[in-house]
Design an enzyme around this catalytic site. Structure first.
Site, short mmCIF file in Angstrom:
data_model
loop_
_atom_site.label_atom_id
_atom_site.label_comp_id
_atom_site.label_asym_id
_atom_site.label_seq_id
_atom_site.Cartn_x
_atom_site.Cartn_y
_atom_site.Cartn_z
N ASP A 8 -23.88 6.36 -18.91
CA ASP A 8 -25.08 7.50 -18.89
C ASP A 8 -25.75 7.50 -17.44
O ASP A 8 -26.93 7.74 -17.35
CB ASP A 8 -25.83 7.19 -20.01
CG ASP A 8 -25.38 7.35 -21.37
OD1 ASP A 8 -24.24 7.58 -21.50
OD2 ASP A 8 -26.14 7.10 -22.28
N ASP A 46 -24.18 10.98 -22.30
CA ASP A 46 -24.87 11.39 -23.21
C ASP A 46 -25.00 13.04 -23.27
O ASP A 46 -25.18 13.50 -22.35
CB ASP A 46 -26.46 10.81 -23.18
CG ASP A 46 -27.17 10.65 -24.11
OD1 ASP A 46 -26.90 10.08 -25.12
OD2 ASP A 46 -28.67 10.82 -24.28
N HIS A 48 -26.15 15.96 -25.88
CA HIS A 48 -26.79 16.65 -26.87
C HIS A 48 -27.11 18.12 -27.04
O HIS A 48 -27.13 18.62 -26.07
CB HIS A 48 -28.25 15.93 -26.93
CG HIS A 48 -28.31 14.63 -27.06
ND1 HIS A 48 -27.73 13.65 -27.85
CD2 HIS A 48 -29.20 13.77 -26.23
CE1 HIS A 48 -28.17 12.21 -27.80
NE2 HIS A 48 -28.83 12.44 -26.70
N HIS A 52 -30.89 18.73 -31.37
CA HIS A 52 -30.66 17.20 -31.76
C HIS A 52 -31.95 16.58 -32.27
O HIS A 52 -33.01 16.86 -31.88
CB HIS A 52 -30.25 16.47 -30.40
CG HIS A 52 -29.43 14.94 -30.68
ND1 HIS A 52 -30.09 14.06 -30.88
CD2 HIS A 52 -28.21 15.11 -31.43
CE1 HIS A 52 -29.00 13.02 -31.25
NE2 HIS A 52 -27.97 13.56 -31.58
N HIS A 81 -33.40 15.62 -23.49
CA HIS A 81 -32.82 15.29 -22.34
C HIS A 81 -31.12 15.33 -22.68
O HIS A 81 -30.73 15.52 -23.82
CB HIS A 81 -32.87 13.74 -22.26
CG HIS A 81 -32.70 12.67 -23.31
ND1 HIS A 81 -33.11 12.84 -24.71
CD2 HIS A 81 -31.24 12.11 -23.54
CE1 HIS A 81 -32.31 11.95 -25.38
NE2 HIS A 81 -31.32 11.40 -24.76
N LYS A 106 -21.10 11.21 -26.18
CA LYS A 106 -21.81 10.94 -27.30
C LYS A 106 -23.02 11.55 -27.70
O LYS A 106 -23.65 11.94 -26.72
CB LYS A 106 -21.96 9.18 -27.22
CG LYS A 106 -22.96 9.13 -25.75
CD LYS A 106 -23.07 7.44 -25.79
CE LYS A 106 -24.00 7.19 -24.69
NZ LYS A 106 -25.21 7.42 -25.26
N CYS A 151 -28.93 2.28 -24.09
CA CYS A 151 -27.34 2.61 -24.26
C CYS A 151 -26.55 1.39 -23.47
O CYS A 151 -25.38 1.39 -24.34
CB CYS A 151 -27.19 4.14 -23.55
SG CYS A 151 -27.88 5.49 -24.78
#
Ligand code: VGL
Ligand code: ZN
Length: 202
Positions: A8, A46, A48, A52, A81, A106, A151
């Site tokens: 990330d 990351d 989203h 989310h 984010h 993810k 993470c």
């Protein structure tokens, strides 16, 4: 085969980003410098959707960093984010991404968060990362990225569970919460993670 996992390293976790990690951008030049030493380089991202469930904005009356229960799991609510396709979701522009062979995204399912690059937080769905690494013949993994205590930490725990040798590049990570990360470092060391530095790696 030496394998690097960059977790990330995205704009929203850099200073000025939506979920900024103090000094987070300091990792970029450290990572760039060690890239040539690795045989395989993989990144997680990351990623989203706007709706989310980890975003405080999607829960009436809730503020970022409050905790709620989400489908039986504790969930920290975050500022919006790494929204898919947004500048904040992009990798830091200074990061040399050309040698990155694969990117594992993810946090796509709106109903569950995913800190680890391997599994969602309920450990129900795999991203395919473990299978990919095994098929590639990777056994020893070096980890860097953001955030060290979220993470990176959860990705490390899953790497151990999957039977990989795990090395943490301490000068190529930064935590959101330094106190949490200090405790996690002791835990990770006890569990067999090699705590080392990118500077001096060869
Ligand atoms: C992260 C919080 C929420 C991370 C991702 O990359 O550490 N932290 N989503
Ligand atoms: Zn996230």
């Amino acid at each position: 085969m030496k394998t690097l996992i960059i977790v990330d390293a995205q704009n929203d976790f850099m200073p000025g980003g939506a979920l900024e990690v103090e000094d987070g951008d300091a990792i970029v030049s450290v990572i760039n410098r060690v890239l040539p030493q690795f045989d395989l380089i993989v990144a997680t991202q990351d990623w989203h959707p706007k709706n989310h469930s980890s975003f405080a904005s999607n829960h009436e009356g809730k503020k970022p960093f409050e905790k709620i229960e989400l489908n039986g799991n504790e969930q920290i609510l975050w500022p919006d984010h790494c929204v898919q396709g947004s500048p904040g979701a992009e990798f830091h522009s200074g990061l040399h991404t050309h040698p990155v062979e694969a990117v594992f995204r993810k946090g796509i399912d709106p109903n569950i968060d995913s800190y680890s690059g391997f599994y969602d937080n309920a450990h129900k769905k795999t991203t395919g990362l473990a299978g990919y690494l095994k098929e590639k013949g990777a056994h020893e993994l070096w980890f860097c990225g953001l955030a060290a205590d979220i993470c990176v930490y959860f990705t490390l725990l899953d790497a151990l569970r999957e039977g990989f040798g795990a090395h943490l590049l301490l000068d190529a990570v930064r935590p959101l919460n330094a106190t949490d990360f200090e405790k996690q470092k002791s835990e990770l060391r006890e569990k067999g993670v090699d705590l080392t530095e990118a500077t001096g790696l060869r």
